[in-house]
Structure formats: C-alpha cells, structure tokens
Design a protein around this motif. Structure first.
Motif, PDB file in Angstrom:
ATOM      1  N   VAL A  32      11.622 -48.912  14.034  1.00 50.46           N
ATOM      2  CA  VAL A  32      10.730 -49.023  12.889  1.00 50.46           C
ATOM      3  C   VAL A  32       9.436 -48.267  13.143  1.00 50.46           C
ATOM      4  O   VAL A  32       8.844 -47.674  12.247  1.00 50.46           O
ATOM      5  CB  VAL A  32      10.414 -50.513  12.618  1.00 50.46           C
ATOM      6  N   ARG A  33       9.025 -48.271  14.392  1.00 44.06           N
ATOM      7  CA  ARG A  33       7.738 -47.638  14.701  1.00 44.06           C
ATOM      8  C   ARG A  33       7.812 -46.121  14.528  1.00 44.06           C
ATOM      9  O   ARG A  33       6.818 -45.489  14.151  1.00 44.06           O
ATOM     10  CB  ARG A  33       7.311 -47.992  16.107  1.00 44.06           C
ATOM     11  N   SER A  34       8.988 -45.550  14.774  1.00 39.27           N
ATOM     12  CA  SER A  34       9.138 -44.113  14.522  1.00 39.27           C
ATOM     13  C   SER A  34       8.985 -43.828  13.038  1.00 39.27           C
ATOM     14  O   SER A  34       8.320 -42.873  12.625  1.00 39.27           O
ATOM     15  CB  SER A  34      10.506 -43.625  14.975  1.00 39.27           C
ATOM     16  N   TYR A  35       9.586 -44.666  12.241  1.00 35.63           N
ATOM     17  CA  TYR A  35       9.479 -44.478  10.804  1.00 35.63           C
ATOM     18  C   TYR A  35       8.032 -44.606  10.367  1.00 35.63           C
ATOM     19  O   TYR A  35       7.534 -43.830   9.561  1.00 35.63           O
ATOM     20  CB  TYR A  35      10.324 -45.512  10.065  1.00 35.63           C
ATOM     21  N   ALA A  36       7.337 -45.582  10.940  1.00 35.78           N
ATOM     22  CA  ALA A  36       5.930 -45.773  10.575  1.00 35.78           C
ATOM     23  C   ALA A  36       5.120 -44.545  10.961  1.00 35.78           C
ATOM     24  O   ALA A  36       4.213 -44.131  10.224  1.00 35.78           O
ATOM     25  CB  ALA A  36       5.381 -47.017  11.268  1.00 35.78           C
ATOM     26  N   LEU A  37       5.451 -43.954  12.095  1.00 36.50           N
ATOM     27  CA  LEU A  37       4.752 -42.750  12.513  1.00 36.50           C
ATOM     28  C   LEU A  37       4.951 -41.625  11.510  1.00 36.50           C
ATOM     29  O   LEU A  37       4.014 -40.895  11.168  1.00 36.50           O
ATOM     30  CB  LEU A  37       5.254 -42.318  13.899  1.00 36.50           C
ATOM     31  N   VAL A  38       6.181 -41.523  11.031  1.00 36.80           N
ATOM     32  CA  VAL A  38       6.469 -40.485  10.034  1.00 36.80           C
ATOM     33  C   VAL A  38       5.661 -40.734   8.764  1.00 36.80           C
ATOM     34  O   VAL A  38       5.152 -39.808   8.139  1.00 36.80           O
ATOM     35  CB  VAL A  38       7.985 -40.449   9.732  1.00 36.80           C
ATOM     36  N   PHE A  39       5.569 -42.018   8.381  1.00 38.58           N
ATOM     37  CA  PHE A  39       4.715 -42.353   7.225  1.00 38.58           C
ATOM     38  C   PHE A  39       3.320 -41.786   7.431  1.00 38.58           C
ATOM     39  O   PHE A  39       2.734 -41.168   6.540  1.00 38.58           O
ATOM     40  CB  PHE A  39       4.555 -43.864   7.066  1.00 38.58           C
ATOM     41  N   LEU A  40       2.786 -42.057   8.621  1.00 41.04           N
ATOM     42  CA  LEU A  40       1.408 -41.670   8.887  1.00 41.04           C
ATOM     43  C   LEU A  40       1.265 -40.161   8.839  1.00 41.04           C
ATOM     44  O   LEU A  40       0.295 -39.627   8.285  1.00 41.04           O
ATOM     45  CB  LEU A  40       0.972 -42.208  10.257  1.00 41.04           C
ATOM     46  N   VAL A  41       2.241 -39.492   9.398  1.00 43.09           N
ATOM     47  CA  VAL A  41       2.210 -38.029   9.347  1.00 43.09           C
ATOM     48  C   VAL A  41       2.129 -37.562   7.909  1.00 43.09           C
ATOM     49  O   VAL A  41       1.303 -36.708   7.544  1.00 43.09           O
ATOM     50  CB  VAL A  41       3.454 -37.433  10.039  1.00 43.09           C
ATOM     51  N   GLY A  42       2.971 -38.139   7.072  1.00 42.97           N
ATOM     52  CA  GLY A  42       2.980 -37.767   5.671  1.00 42.97           C
ATOM     53  C   GLY A  42       1.646 -38.047   5.001  1.00 42.97           C
ATOM     54  O   GLY A  42       1.104 -37.217   4.262  1.00 42.97           O
ATOM     55  N   ALA A  43       1.113 -39.225   5.280  1.00 44.34           N
ATOM     56  CA  ALA A  43      -0.149 -39.612   4.645  1.00 44.34           C
ATOM     57  C   ALA A  43      -1.264 -38.668   5.059  1.00 44.34           C
ATOM     58  O   ALA A  43      -2.062 -38.212   4.222  1.00 44.34           O
ATOM     59  CB  ALA A  43      -0.489 -41.045   5.020  1.00 44.34           C
ATOM     60  N   VAL A  44      -1.325 -38.371   6.346  1.00 46.40           N
ATOM     61  CA  VAL A  44      -2.382 -37.481   6.842  1.00 46.40           C
ATOM     62  C   VAL A  44      -2.229 -36.098   6.215  1.00 46.40           C
ATOM     63  O   VAL A  44      -3.219 -35.479   5.793  1.00 46.40           O
ATOM     64  CB  VAL A  44      -2.338 -37.421   8.379  1.00 46.40           C
ATOM     65  N   ALA A  45      -0.998 -35.638   6.147  1.00 52.24           N
ATOM     66  CA  ALA A  45      -0.780 -34.316   5.565  1.00 52.24           C
ATOM     67  C   ALA A  45      -1.224 -34.286   4.112  1.00 52.24           C
ATOM     68  O   ALA A  45      -1.877 -33.335   3.663  1.00 52.24           O
ATOM     69  CB  ALA A  45       0.699 -33.947   5.685  1.00 52.24           C
ATOM     70  N   LEU A  46      -0.881 -35.330   3.389  1.00 54.41           N
ATOM     71  CA  LEU A  46      -1.250 -35.377   1.983  1.00 54.41           C
ATOM     72  C   LEU A  46      -2.759 -35.371   1.809  1.00 54.41           C
ATOM     73  O   LEU A  46      -3.319 -34.635   0.987  1.00 54.41           O
ATOM     74  CB  LEU A  46      -0.646 -36.637   1.349  1.00 54.41           C
ATOM     75  N   LEU A  47      -3.395 -36.177   2.613  1.00 50.41           N
ATOM     76  CA  LEU A  47      -4.862 -36.224   2.532  1.00 50.41           C
ATOM     77  C   LEU A  47      -5.472 -34.882   2.899  1.00 50.41           C
ATOM     78  O   LEU A  47      -6.456 -34.440   2.290  1.00 50.41           O
ATOM     79  CB  LEU A  47      -5.401 -37.317   3.451  1.00 50.41           C
ATOM     80  N   ARG A  66       2.441 -42.789  21.532  1.00 54.11           N
ATOM     81  CA  ARG A  66       1.017 -43.115  21.699  1.00 54.11           C
ATOM     82  C   ARG A  66       0.115 -41.929  21.445  1.00 54.11           C
ATOM     83  O   ARG A  66      -0.818 -42.033  20.639  1.00 54.11           O
ATOM     84  CB  ARG A  66       0.767 -43.692  23.091  1.00 54.11           C
ATOM     85  N   PRO A  67       0.344 -40.807  22.080  1.00 56.01           N
ATOM     86  CA  PRO A  67      -0.545 -39.668  21.821  1.00 56.01           C
ATOM     87  C   PRO A  67      -0.585 -39.269  20.348  1.00 56.01           C
ATOM     88  O   PRO A  67      -1.644 -39.035  19.780  1.00 56.01           O
ATOM     89  CB  PRO A  67       0.059 -38.549  22.670  1.00 56.01           C
ATOM     90  N   LEU A  68       0.600 -39.247  19.755  1.00 52.60           N
ATOM     91  CA  LEU A  68       0.665 -38.869  18.347  1.00 52.60           C
ATOM     92  C   LEU A  68      -0.103 -39.855  17.481  1.00 52.60           C
ATOM     93  O   LEU A  68      -0.831 -39.458  16.562  1.00 52.60           O
ATOM     94  CB  LEU A  68       2.113 -38.809  17.889  1.00 52.60           C
ATOM     95  N   ALA A  69       0.065 -41.128  17.749  1.00 56.19           N
ATOM     96  CA  ALA A  69      -0.616 -42.128  16.938  1.00 56.19           C
ATOM     97  C   ALA A  69      -2.123 -41.931  17.013  1.00 56.19           C
ATOM     98  O   ALA A  69      -2.818 -41.928  15.987  1.00 56.19           O
ATOM     99  CB  ALA A  69      -0.221 -43.520  17.401  1.00 56.19           C
ATOM    100  N   VAL A  70      -2.644 -41.764  18.239  1.00 58.49           N
ATOM    101  CA  VAL A  70      -4.093 -41.594  18.401  1.00 58.49           C
ATOM    102  C   VAL A  70      -4.553 -40.330  17.697  1.00 58.49           C
ATOM    103  O   VAL A  70      -5.552 -40.315  16.969  1.00 58.49           O
ATOM    104  CB  VAL A  70      -4.449 -41.557  19.901  1.00 58.49           C
ATOM    105  N   LEU A  71      -3.782 -39.272  17.893  1.00 57.15           N
ATOM    106  CA  LEU A  71      -4.144 -37.987  17.287  1.00 57.15           C
ATOM    107  C   LEU A  71      -4.231 -38.094  15.774  1.00 57.15           C
ATOM    108  O   LEU A  71      -5.186 -37.652  15.135  1.00 57.15           O
ATOM    109  CB  LEU A  71      -3.083 -36.959  17.672  1.00 57.15           C
ATOM    110  N   LEU A  72      -3.201 -38.713  15.208  1.00 55.08           N
ATOM    111  CA  LEU A  72      -3.155 -38.814  13.752  1.00 55.08           C
ATOM    112  C   LEU A  72      -4.260 -39.708  13.237  1.00 55.08           C
ATOM    113  O   LEU A  72      -4.858 -39.462  12.195  1.00 55.08           O
ATOM    114  CB  LEU A  72      -1.788 -39.326  13.311  1.00 55.08           C
ATOM    115  N   ALA A  73      -4.554 -40.738  13.980  1.00 53.80           N
ATOM    116  CA  ALA A  73      -5.649 -41.615  13.541  1.00 53.80           C
ATOM    117  C   ALA A  73      -6.961 -40.853  13.532  1.00 53.80           C
ATOM    118  O   ALA A  73      -7.780 -41.003  12.604  1.00 53.80           O
ATOM    119  CB  ALA A  73      -5.721 -42.820  14.463  1.00 53.80           C
ATOM    120  N   LEU A  74      -7.199 -40.053  14.564  1.00 53.41           N
ATOM    121  CA  LEU A  74      -8.414 -39.242  14.596  1.00 53.41           C
ATOM    122  C   LEU A  74      -8.450 -38.276  13.416  1.00 53.41           C
ATOM    123  O   LEU A  74      -9.490 -38.105  12.766  1.00 53.41           O
ATOM    124  CB  LEU A  74      -8.481 -38.461  15.915  1.00 53.41           C
TER     125      LEU A  74
END
Lengths: 637, 101, 204
Positions: free
Chosen positions: A615-630, C93-101
């Motif tokens: 699930v955490r991988s999927y959540a990471l992908v969400f975040l990637v998408g959100a950051v990209a959109l922003l 972990r690195p990716l999460a921190v990076l993206l949060a920043l």
C-alpha cells in the motif's frame, strides 16, 4: 423497325401474356409446399399447368399474328422493378415474332416432357419436388425469352442455371451427380459473369437495358469498339449456357440428371438460350466487325470437336449430349453468318428430334433396368417397338435425310454458307453433317439392331403409354416441322421472323437442288457406313475400333478437354487454395491476430509488475502525481 | 495581529508534508493513522487562517465539520484495525500483500 | 516584538518539532504523545487566529478524545513496540522526504504568487465575532449550514453503529459436519464423499 403497342391498345387476349410464365410458377409453388401430400397428382398438376400455359401461348400468338407484320410487337408492363435516379427497369414482357417462337417451343415440348416424366419418375420418392423444379425451370425459361429488357432476361438466365443445378443433382445421394451439378453451375457462371459485365457496359453506354431503347439507338450510341466489347461479353454468357468451346465441358457430365431433365434443359430449351441471346442481340453484334465472325468460328469448331467426340462415346446419353453440343455449334454457325432465321428454325427442329431422342433413350434405359452402356444393348427394336421406331424417326431427322425437319434446317444453313461466299464453311458444314449421320447411326444400330448382347437386353420391355405417347407426338413434330415451317431458306418461319432478325442473306453459288442432293447423299452415306460397321455383321466392330486406337479413346474422353482443364485450372486452383488456407490464413492472418493477443499479454505481463501489493508504494505514487500536478499548476502561475 | 497570514499557511504546508512522510514511512497501521490526523490538522489550520484573512466564519465552520468527520473516521478506522488484528495478529501494513500480481 | 508574533514564533517550531518526533519515534506510545503536543500547539495557533471556540474544541475533541482512543487501541492490541528499522521497499524513505520537500517548495511558490508574505490579517474580525465567537459560529452553523449539520449528525450515528458492528467477536455457526463428527467420531467422512463423486473420462 417495329412499333410498340401501348398496353391499353392491346387487342384480344394479348394482356393474358403474363399467364404464360405464371401458370408454371404456380405449379412450382404448390408442388414445393404441399407436393408431398399430393402424391401422384403432383405430376399431373404440373403437366396440366404447363399444358395450360401452352394453350394460353397459342391463343396469345394467334392474336399476335392477327396484327400486321410491321406492328407485330406487344409489350406488357407488369410493374416497376427498379427505379434508381434516372435508371429504370420495369418487369416487362415482350411478345414479338422471336419470343413467340420460343414460348411455343418451351411450353409445347415442355408439356410433353412433363407428361413423360410422370411415368419416368413414378417410383421416385421425391417426385413432387422434381415436378416443382421442372415447373420452376419452365417459368424461368419463359421469363428469359419473354423479357423485354436485358435484366428480366438475365433473371431468367440465372433462374434456369439454378434449376439446372437443382435438377442435374436431383439424385444427390450419389456424389458424382452432385459434382456434375456443381460443374455445370460453375462453368456457366464464368459465362454469366461475362454477361453481367456486358450488361453493366450496356447500362453505361445507354443508361437503360430495354431492348427497344438499346437496339433503336445502338448505331448512334456505340463506337465499333464498344459494340465489339458488349457483343463479346454477351457472347461469353451464350458460350457458357450453350456449352460451346471452351465451356462445353459441363454438358456431357450433366447427363447425370434424370433423362427428362436432359431432354428439356439440355436439349430443347436451356442450352438454346445462348442462341436466343445472340439472335436477340443481333443489332449489337452487327455493329461490330469481329463479333459475328468469332461466333461463326466458335460454332464451327464446336460442331466438329463435339461431333467427333460423339462418335467415341459408349453411354447412350453422352452420345446425345455431344450431339447437342455439336448441333448448337451449327446454330451458332448460322448466327455467325447472319442467318438468324435459319438458326431459329434449326433450334425448333432440334428441340423436337433431340427431345424425342432423349426421351427415347430414357425409355431404353428404363426398359434396360438402368443400363446405359450401348455395348450391352442390341436388338431392342423388336422388344421396344414404339420407342425404337420413334427414335429412328428422330435419328433420321438428325442425320438430315429429307423430307424430315433436320434436312431442311441443315440444308438452308449450308445453302447460305455456299451462297455467301464461304466455301470453307460449306465444306466443313457438310463434313459435320456426315459426322452427325455417323454417330447417330452408330447409336441406333448398336442399340436397336443386331442381336441382344446381354441378359438385360434379352428381357427389355416397352415403357408405359404415358411415356410413349409424348414420343409419338414429338416424332410427328420432327417429321412435319420442316413442311409446316420452313421448307426453303425463305420459308414461312424466315418471313415470320424477318421483322425482328432481318432478311436472310442471299447470294449466288451452286443451285439449290445441287446443294440439297449433296446434303441428302452425305446423310445417307453416313447412315449406310454406320450400318456396315455396327449392324450388318460384315465388320468386326470391336477389332475395327481397336485398330483405330488411340482415336476412340481420345474421342471418348472428349478430346481430353476435361483433363486439360484439370491440369491447367483445377490443380493451380487447389494449390492456390491450399496456400491461402494454410499460409495466408493460418500463418499470417492468424499470426497477426494471435500476435496482437500475445502482444497485449506481454504488455500485461510487464504491467502487472506495478501491482506490488504494498500500500505504501501506491501511496508514494499518489504523492508523485500530486507533486507533479502542483508543479504544473505552479509553472503556469 | 501582526503575523502575516502567509506564515500560518506555510506552517500548515510543512505540517502536511510531515504527515505525508509519516504515512509513507511508517509500517504500523496505527502510526499511519496518526499521520493522517496530523495532515487533517494541518489543513484545518490553513482553513482557519484563510477564514481570518477574509473576515468570515465559513472557514471556521468548515474546520469544525472537518474535526467532527475526523472523529467519526477515527472511530471506524480503529474498529477496522482491531478487526484486522484479530484475524492476522498483526497491524503491519506490509503484511497485507495478497492483492498483487 | 508584539505578543502574537512572539507566541507564533515560539509555538510554530514546537509544533514542527513534535510532528517530526511523531513520525520518527520507534515506540508507538511515544509517537502518540508527541502528536498530542502537536495538537496543543495547533490549538494555540487557532487562538492566535481569533478562533477561541475551535481552540477549545481542538483540545477537547482531538487531544482529549481522539488521541485517547488511539492510545487505548495501541495498548489493547499491544503493538507499542513499533516497526523494525530496515526498510524493504526500495528508495521509499529518500523519495518520500524528497517529495515532501518538493511539496513544501510548491506551497511556498503558491503562497508567494497568491497572498504574498506581507499581507497581514485585516481588521474588522471583531465585528464578525459579534456576541462572541461561539454565538457567531452557532448562528452561522444553524442558519447557513443547517443541512451539513444534520447530515454530519447522521454520519456520527452511523460511525457509532459501524464501530460496534465491526468490533464484534462473532461466533462462527456450527456446521452439520461438525455435529456429525461429534456424534460419531469413528466414521470416515472422506470415503462417503468419494463415493458420491464419480470420475468420468471426458471424450475429446
């Protein structure tokens, strides 16, 4: 050339014209749907309807004759068939001298053959279906000859092809019958396709298919090249339907059908449709420089090839089949010389004596318990007198012995050949006459004379009267047709047909009586020779034929035309089919389709790796998408 | 008040980012839950800041509703976690991997 | 320095620090407690933003109810120990921190392009809070936001029912097979089943 009467001006019973094709159609419908329950009555019903059609035809033709020769034309418009923009085709029937001749032949000979079939098919379980098909055939043939435009003609053309297929393969339980039916259909199809292209050509050039319109403006509308094109395409159809070279291969095999079928379709009517087409389209053919000469050559070649082939057959019906092809060649020959009336007279005469002989052969086969090999017959004249004597009448007519119909027909033809400066045609035509005398004499002497060569021949019996009466009537026709219709080249029928087909060609050459004598002598010589070899006992038949080998075998195989086609067309065709099925279809098309499936599967195999289950991988992908959109929005700000 | 509103919004953003990191990094379901609560709070802060900026109470009402719903959500979420724990004897989200290739 | 500025600059770092503490702590209970600190700090922020009612509600509901509930569950399930150190997902972990920043940076850009870093709170909020923040909120709530209010109350009821149902320890219904088993433990159930299934060759 002729003027048409509008239907409202039609006199007397001419408006009844539509009944002529409709009565057999009704018979076909009844027999198809409830025939099984009618039992024996099915055959009588069918015969009665065709006979009624003949009666109506007689009445209608008499009314036609009442009109003066210059206006002898009646067109009946039944309904609007096709109306597309400026192109119109009506369901129109046309009664003029040419079509009236044809309908009388078709219904007259047709009703006699129906009568005969009652006896011939008495023991068949599916006789009702047989009569339905036979009636249907008569309907289509009448539509063919009564059509006032090329499309109605073509409808009838295709319809008779269908009925021919159905009837040849009537005893479909035997594979060879079904194969013969298929062969007939496919071979004529080649011609039909050419004809259809021709019809399209006509529409293109004329904008209509109506005979009056086309023939009236033909001279103005067509260049010589266009006329040649159309004529040759129509000729293609005629060659197919009338079994001329090179499409003659289906007719001998078509003998697999019941004998009445052979008599009606493959002697008297369907095969003559080609001749009718050429004669009807004469205005178009005459505009071309080479169309009619080609018709002549084809007729000549066919006559000789088929005539010689008939000499080598052992099956009684195959002799008659090749004879039909040869006689049709004569008719084409006449048409090629612009002697259309002679061709038509030959058509009528041939209908009588050939139908007679086919029915007679059916009677023989019936009496011989389904034996068709002439070498096993012999001495049947004593045992089947009516059949025998009527057959002999037909044979004499075919051979061209005066004063029977066949003599007059051939004589006129040769006379025209001689008088119009075609010596080669005259000589070859005379040789053809000799050939026909030879092969028909051979048939008669082998079958009816000498002593019975087998048990079956010993015990052969005469057929019931329902079968012999038509034979007698046809024999009378074969004898009398010449006198009644056309004892000379410009006799009654020639005059009758003149408004439609034009004058008979004249010229100068040998005197008529000389030509007639030569013709008769040739016929008699042929018959005598046949008697010598096959019936007199002076010559050992078997040894004689053996000494001529390989000629008899070549002739029996029809000059190996079938084998040539098999090698040239069938084998490559099968190979092409094999390549298409196993390489193009199985490897390429299936490969492409399966390949697409495999490709999708491959993509899916790669894609599924994204589904890790975490699930955490999927959540990471969400975040990637959100950051990209922003980021994208931020850039645009 | 002299503090620029933007500072509150930035604070909200930082807290939200921290909450997101917490969701992505922790494996204990309850800790993920708490990170989500942190995110919600950050958003509430942002709402109230903007409400103050526009001189309206709508933002505060919205934040109020958000709190109410968050409370309900916590109740249900914890009930689910308890039920899952009873089945699997674990609250580690990495252990729930069946829905994969 | 003005008082509110001071308050802000004291409590903002504390809230950030406690948030970091929460996400870093091994022990779940420690993390929960850090979160409570964070909630308190945010409550103070609310106070700074002239929302005293929500300041109180934040403490009562979030710190007082929600975190207590969470701590209860942590204790009940006994999962206080927390996760082990090793991270098995690659670059998580690195990716999460990076993206949060990156996220924070984007917020920064957005705010700068939007309201700007110098806009102060306008005056006149006192007029809005006429009769006290609670009264004002109540008026707006029961007048303009009545429907969401009702729906939310239904939502709360549903949540309560759902929690009750989900957390039940349900008895599994006993199957016929088990009853049979208890009655005659010597019977071989397997053979009886095999007799009922007939294996047939399917013609190709």
């Amino acid at each position: 050339m002729v003027g048409a009467l509008a239907p409202s001006e039609a006199t007397g019973s001419l408006p009844l014209l539509w009944l002529v094709p409709s009565l057999p159609l009704a018979g076909a419908a009844v027999n198809l749907f409830v025939g099984r329950r009618l039992g024996k009555a099915a055959g009588w019903l069918a015969t009665a309807l065709v006979a009624a059609s003949f009666a109506v035809a007689v009445v209608v033709v008499l009314d036609l004759l009442a009109i003066g020769t210059e206006e002898r034309l009646y067109v009946q418009h039944l309904f609007d068939w096709i109306t597309v923009g400026a192109f119109e085709v009506g369901a129109d029937l046309r009664l003029d001298a040419l079509s009236s001749t044809m309908i009388l032949v078709v219904t007259g000979v047709g009703s006699l053959i129906h009568l005969y079939s009652i006896g011939y098919m008495a023991h068949d379980a599916r006789s009702a279906r047989f009569f339905a098909y036979l009636n249907l055939f008569v309907f289509f043939m009448l539509v063919l000859v009564l059509g006032a435009n090329y499309l109605v003609l073509y409808l009838g053309w295709e319809g008779v092809g269908l009925c021919s297929y159905l009837l040849i393969g009537f005893w479909y339980e035997k594979t060879e019958n079904a194969n013969a039916a298929k062969k007939a259909f496919v071979t004529t199809r080649i011609g039909d396709t050419a004809m259809m292209v021709g019809l399209a050509f006509i529409v293109w050039k004329f904008g209509t298919l109506d005979f009056e319109a086309v023939f009236g403006s033909a001279g103005a509308q067509l260049t010589e090249a266009a006329a040649t094109g159309i004529a040759l395409l129509l000729l293609g159809g005629a060659i197919g339907k009338s079994a001329q070279i090179p499409l003659q291969v289906w007719l001998p095999d078509a003998m697999a059908g019941p004998t009445p079928v052979s008599a009606l379709i493959h002697a008297a009517t369907m095969v003559t449709a080609g001749v009718y087409l050429v004669v009807r389209s004469a205005p178009l053919f005459e505009l071309s420089d080479i169309a009619l000469p080609i018709v002549l050559v084809i007729g000549l070649v066919t006559m000789l090839v088929a005539g010689t082939a008939a000499l080598g057959q052992t099956d009684i019906k195959r002799v008659l089949a090749y004879s039909t092809v040869s006689q049709l060649g004569y008719m084409f020959l006449a048409a090629g010389m612009r002697a259309y009336a002679a061709a038509m007279f030959m058509l009528v005469a041939h209908a009588f004596y050939k139908a007679l002989m086919f029915l007679g052969s059916g009677s023989v086969i019936h009496g011989m318990h389904d034996e068709q090999d002439m070498r096993r017959m012999g001495g049947l004249l004593r045992r089947m007198p009516v059949t025998g004597w009527t057959f002999i009448v037909g044979a004499i007519a075919l051979a061209g012995v005066p004063p029977l119909a066949g003599f007059f027909a051939k004589d006129q033809l040769l006379e025209i050949a001689n008088h119009t400066g075609r010596p080669v045609v005259w000589i070859l035509g005379t040789i053809g006459a000799l050939l026909s005398a030879l092969y028909i004499g051979r048939l008669v002497f082998l079958t009816f004379f000498g002593s019975a060569r087998t048990e079956q021949a010993e015990h052969a019996h005469e057929s019931p009267s329902v079968m012999t009466v038509p034979l007698v009537i046809l024999a009378i026709g074969a004898i009398g047709a010449g006198f009644v219709l056309n004892s000379t080249a410009e006799g009654r029928i020639a005059h009758y047909l003149e408004p439609v087909v034009g004058e008979v060609p004249h010229g100068d050459g040998l005197p008529v009586w000389v030509l007639g004598t030569i013709g008769s002598t040739v016929a008699i010589v042929g018959l005598v020779l046949a008697w010598l070899v096959y019936a007199s006992g002076k010559v050992d038949r078997a040894a004689f034929e053996e000494r001529l080998e390989p000629l008899p075998r070549t002739l029996r195989n029809g000059w190996y035309w079938d084998d040539a086609y098999a090698k040239l067309l069938v084998v490559p065709g099968k190979a092409a089919a094999r390549v298409t099925a196993f390489v193009v279809d199985a490897k390429w098309v299936d490969g492409l389709v399966n390949g697409v499936g495999r490709g999708v599967g491959g993509l899916a195999q790669v894609g599924r790796l994204l589904q890790t289950g975490f699930v955490r991988s999927y959540a990471l992908v969400f975040l990637v998408g959100a950051v990209a959109l922003l980021a994208w929005i931020g850039v645009r700000l | 008040m002299r503090t620029p509103i933007a500072y509150f919004v930035m604070l909200s953003g930082v807290l939200f980012a921290l909450g997101t990191v917490g969701v992505l990094i922790r494996r204990n379901a309850l800790l993920i839950f708490m990170s989500v609560e942190l995110q919600l709070n950050a958003v509430n802060l942002s709402l109230i800041a903007f409400s103050r900026m526009h001189n309206e109470l709508d933002g505060q009402i919205l934040a109020f509703f958000s709190m109410v719903v968050a409370a309900a959500e916590v109740v249900v979420g914890l009930a689910i976690i308890v039920a899952i724990y009873r089945r699997r004897q674990s609250v580690n989200v990495d252990d729930a991997r069946e829905l994969r290739w | 320095m003005p008082l509110d500025n001071l308050v802000f600059w004291v409590f903002a770092p504390i809230s950030v620090a406690s948030a970091i503490g929460m996400i870093v702590m091994r022990n779940a209970v420690h993390a929960a407690l850090f979160l409570v600190v964070n909630f308190f700090c945010i409550a103070v922020m609310y106070l700074l933003l002239d929302a005293p009612f929500l300041f109180a509600v934040q403490i009562i509901v979030y710190a007082g109810a929600i975190m207590v509930l969470v701590l209860f569950v942590i204790m009940l399930l006994g999962v206080a120990r927390g996760d082990d150190l090793r991270e098995r997902l690659i670059a998580q972990r690195p990716l999460a921190v990076l993206l949060a920043l990156a996220f924070v940076a984007e917020i920064f850009v957005a705010v700068r392009a939007g309201i700007g870093f110098s806009t102060k709170a306008p005056d006149g909020f006192d007029a809005v809070n006429e009769g006290g923040n609670t009264q004002a909120l109540g008026e707006v709530l029961f007048r303009d936001y009545f429907l969401p209010f009702e729906i939310t109350s239904i939502l709360l009821i549903i949540a309560a029912i759902a929690a009750t149902v989900l957390a039940q320890r349900r008895a599994r219904p006993i199957t016929q097979a088990e009853i049979e088993q208890r009655r005659s433990p010597s019977t071989d159930r397997g053979a009886a089943v095999d007799e009922q299934i007939e294996v047939r060759e399917v013609p190709r």
